[in-house]
Design a protein around this motif. Structure first.
Motif, mmCIF file in Angstrom:
data_model
loop_
_atom_site.group_PDB
_atom_site.id
_atom_site.type_symbol
_atom_site.label_atom_id
_atom_site.label_comp_id
_atom_site.label_asym_id
_atom_site.label_seq_id
_atom_site.Cartn_x
_atom_site.Cartn_y
_atom_site.Cartn_z
ATOM 1 N N VAL A 70 -9.863 29.877 -26.694
ATOM 2 C CA VAL A 70 -10.380 28.653 -25.925
ATOM 3 C C VAL A 70 -10.659 29.194 -24.609
ATOM 4 O O VAL A 70 -11.566 28.868 -23.904
ATOM 5 C CB VAL A 70 -8.880 27.939 -25.879
ATOM 6 C CG1 VAL A 70 -9.009 26.541 -24.679
ATOM 7 C CG2 VAL A 70 -8.476 27.454 -27.030
ATOM 8 N N ILE A 71 -10.042 30.302 -23.823
ATOM 9 C CA ILE A 71 -10.425 31.033 -22.797
ATOM 10 C C ILE A 71 -11.981 31.607 -22.768
ATOM 11 O O ILE A 71 -12.879 31.233 -21.998
ATOM 12 C CB ILE A 71 -9.635 31.878 -22.394
ATOM 13 C CG1 ILE A 71 -8.358 31.520 -22.053
ATOM 14 C CG2 ILE A 71 -10.142 32.897 -21.135
ATOM 15 C CD1 ILE A 71 -7.398 32.562 -21.623
ATOM 16 N N ALA A 72 -12.452 32.153 -23.978
ATOM 17 C CA ALA A 72 -13.758 32.439 -24.273
ATOM 18 C C ALA A 72 -14.918 31.475 -24.173
ATOM 19 O O ALA A 72 -15.774 31.526 -23.535
ATOM 20 C CB ALA A 72 -14.044 33.435 -25.570
ATOM 21 N N TRP A 73 -14.273 30.348 -24.746
ATOM 22 C CA TRP A 73 -15.247 29.074 -24.895
ATOM 23 C C TRP A 73 -15.506 28.625 -23.354
ATOM 24 O O TRP A 73 -16.495 28.248 -22.998
ATOM 25 C CB TRP A 73 -14.624 28.134 -25.708
ATOM 26 C CG TRP A 73 -15.522 26.727 -25.919
ATOM 27 C CD1 TRP A 73 -16.617 26.523 -25.322
ATOM 28 C CD2 TRP A 73 -15.097 25.732 -26.581
ATOM 29 N NE1 TRP A 73 -17.100 25.397 -26.069
ATOM 30 C CE2 TRP A 73 -16.145 24.930 -26.682
ATOM 31 C CE3 TRP A 73 -13.872 25.617 -27.443
ATOM 32 C CZ2 TRP A 73 -16.077 23.605 -27.253
ATOM 33 C CZ3 TRP A 73 -13.836 24.261 -28.015
ATOM 34 C CH2 TRP A 73 -14.933 23.166 -28.095
ATOM 35 N N ALA A 74 -14.491 28.676 -22.459
ATOM 36 C CA ALA A 74 -14.399 28.115 -21.207
ATOM 37 C C ALA A 74 -15.139 28.998 -20.450
ATOM 38 O O ALA A 74 -16.062 28.111 -19.695
ATOM 39 C CB ALA A 74 -12.994 27.738 -20.535
ATOM 40 N N ARG A 107 -18.719 27.768 -18.459
ATOM 41 C CA ARG A 107 -18.986 27.995 -17.066
ATOM 42 C C ARG A 107 -20.311 28.835 -16.884
ATOM 43 O O ARG A 107 -20.769 28.484 -15.840
ATOM 44 C CB ARG A 107 -17.599 28.620 -16.599
ATOM 45 C CG ARG A 107 -17.654 28.894 -15.052
ATOM 46 C CD ARG A 107 -16.604 29.691 -14.657
ATOM 47 N NE ARG A 107 -16.407 30.879 -15.120
ATOM 48 C CZ ARG A 107 -15.406 31.706 -14.935
ATOM 49 N NH1 ARG A 107 -14.526 31.264 -14.218
ATOM 50 N NH2 ARG A 107 -15.183 32.797 -15.327
ATOM 51 N N THR A 108 -20.486 29.949 -17.472
ATOM 52 C CA THR A 108 -21.846 30.342 -17.341
ATOM 53 C C THR A 108 -22.925 29.644 -17.539
ATOM 54 O O THR A 108 -24.017 29.661 -16.814
ATOM 55 C CB THR A 108 -21.675 31.959 -18.362
ATOM 56 O OG1 THR A 108 -20.593 32.548 -18.277
ATOM 57 C CG2 THR A 108 -22.873 32.873 -18.112
ATOM 58 N N LEU A 150 -23.475 27.467 -14.634
ATOM 59 C CA LEU A 150 -23.862 28.161 -13.281
ATOM 60 C C LEU A 150 -25.344 28.396 -13.527
ATOM 61 O O LEU A 150 -26.104 28.359 -12.820
ATOM 62 C CB LEU A 150 -23.204 29.360 -13.324
ATOM 63 C CG LEU A 150 -21.786 29.218 -12.772
ATOM 64 C CD1 LEU A 150 -21.041 30.624 -12.809
ATOM 65 C CD2 LEU A 150 -21.622 28.487 -11.615
ATOM 66 N N ILE A 151 -26.077 28.825 -14.914
ATOM 67 C CA ILE A 151 -27.387 29.151 -15.004
ATOM 68 C C ILE A 151 -28.218 27.654 -14.994
ATOM 69 O O ILE A 151 -29.142 27.796 -14.183
ATOM 70 C CB ILE A 151 -27.477 29.733 -16.586
ATOM 71 C CG1 ILE A 151 -26.880 31.107 -16.458
ATOM 72 C CG2 ILE A 151 -29.141 29.845 -16.545
ATOM 73 C CD1 ILE A 151 -26.941 31.577 -18.134
ATOM 74 N N LEU A 152 -27.627 26.731 -15.533
ATOM 75 C CA LEU A 152 -28.296 25.397 -15.314
ATOM 76 C C LEU A 152 -28.216 24.942 -13.834
ATOM 77 O O LEU A 152 -29.468 24.558 -13.354
ATOM 78 C CB LEU A 152 -27.594 24.266 -16.266
ATOM 79 C CG LEU A 152 -27.667 24.473 -17.459
ATOM 80 C CD1 LEU A 152 -27.166 23.285 -18.356
ATOM 81 C CD2 LEU A 152 -29.229 24.510 -18.020
ATOM 82 N N LEU A 153 -27.344 25.110 -12.953
ATOM 83 C CA LEU A 153 -27.458 24.794 -11.447
ATOM 84 C C LEU A 153 -28.366 25.710 -10.829
ATOM 85 O O LEU A 153 -28.807 25.237 -9.948
ATOM 86 C CB LEU A 153 -25.815 25.095 -11.034
ATOM 87 C CG LEU A 153 -25.531 24.887 -9.618
ATOM 88 C CD1 LEU A 153 -25.920 23.605 -9.303
ATOM 89 C CD2 LEU A 153 -24.367 25.313 -9.097
ATOM 90 N N LEU A 154 -28.310 27.101 -11.349
ATOM 91 C CA LEU A 154 -29.280 28.107 -10.640
ATOM 92 C C LEU A 154 -30.786 27.540 -10.866
ATOM 93 O O LEU A 154 -31.626 27.626 -9.819
ATOM 94 C CB LEU A 154 -28.904 29.410 -11.033
ATOM 95 C CG LEU A 154 -29.723 30.626 -10.428
ATOM 96 C CD1 LEU A 154 -29.577 30.594 -8.956
ATOM 97 C CD2 LEU A 154 -29.502 32.015 -10.827
ATOM 98 N N LEU A 155 -31.118 27.205 -11.901
ATOM 99 C CA LEU A 155 -32.302 26.672 -12.539
ATOM 100 C C LEU A 155 -32.636 25.751 -11.626
ATOM 101 O O LEU A 155 -33.850 25.401 -11.286
ATOM 102 C CB LEU A 155 -32.309 26.614 -13.791
ATOM 103 C CG LEU A 155 -32.266 27.803 -14.819
ATOM 104 C CD1 LEU A 155 -32.276 27.439 -16.378
ATOM 105 C CD2 LEU A 155 -33.499 28.705 -14.509
#
Length: 220
Positions: free
Chosen positions: A177-181, A185-186, A189-194
């Motif tokens: 679950v933590i790895a999925w979260a 999140r990554t 962040l990539i979509l926001l940066l783009l």
């Protein structure tokens, strides 16, 4: 935690865990200083600069104020998660929860399975989209709360509630679950940066559209 007395032979009492909020005093003081200084400057650029400086702490203070009184509720049969800004509540039945975890930032992560959409029943002619069968496979979803007060107690009580109702261990481990979260999140962040990097392109497109509407070629 503000538990309300709802005793049950199979479940724990209903409990509410409020989102963690910071004091507003420092942010308000930081915002007031540039706002007051803006009153003594007649230069437009200086005023805009001071207002932009005050906008950051002001927005942060508003977000903290909005989060007050909102949080996560452990009800008898559902987990109720409020949006910290809008107050909209997401209701998740305990029966569909597949995994829970607690992030180091005291944010609760809940993985659950959504019911497959039902095919609409109608007497009219079939649409083109009805020619394909509806995917009946379960769809997993993930929700991450804001920082919660007494987060470890919330995780323990939620685990006890799920164990009391379902009786079976969760199908997804906390590590998964933590790895999925973290992956989600990554991705965000990539979509926001783009989106930020593409802002000049959006401005150029809008500029060209308005230029074509007005019948004037501003680009030459």
């Amino acid at each position: 935690m503000n538990p309300s007395a709802k005793p049950s032979a199979e479940t724990i009492d209903t409990a509410f865990f409020e989102y963690l909020t910071e004091p507003l005093r420092d942010a308000v003081l930081i915002a007031i200083v540039p706002l007051v200084l803006a009153l003594f400057f007649n230069v437009l650029i200086v005023r805009l600069l001071l207002l932009s400086i005050a906008a950051g702490p002001t927005l942060w203070a508003i977000m903290q104020w909005q989060r007050r009184g909102r949080g996560v509720t452990l009800a008898d049969n559902q987990l109720l998660i409020q949006n910290p800004l809008t107050g909209r509540t997401r209701c998740i039945d305990y029966a569909i929860v597949e995994g829970i975890a607690l992030l180091p930032t005291n944010k609760l992560v809940v993985a659950y399975v959504q019911a497959a959409p039902e095919k609409p029943v109608g007497s009219g002619s079939l649409a083109l989209t009805d020619a394909h069968p509806i995917d009946q496979r379960p769809r997993r979803s993930l929700v991450v709360t804001e920082e919660v007060n007494q987060a470890r107690e919330l995780e323990a009580l939620l685990g006890a509630q799920l164990q009391a109702l379902n009786g079976n261990p969760l199908t997804l481990t906390p590590e998964f679950v933590i790895a999925w979260a973290k992956r989600r999140r990554t991705r965000n962040l990539i979509l926001l940066l783009l989106g930020v990097l593409a802002t000049p392109l959006y401005v150029m497109i809008i500029f060209r559209v308005f230029a074509s509407i007005l019948g004037t070629n501003f680009g030459r």
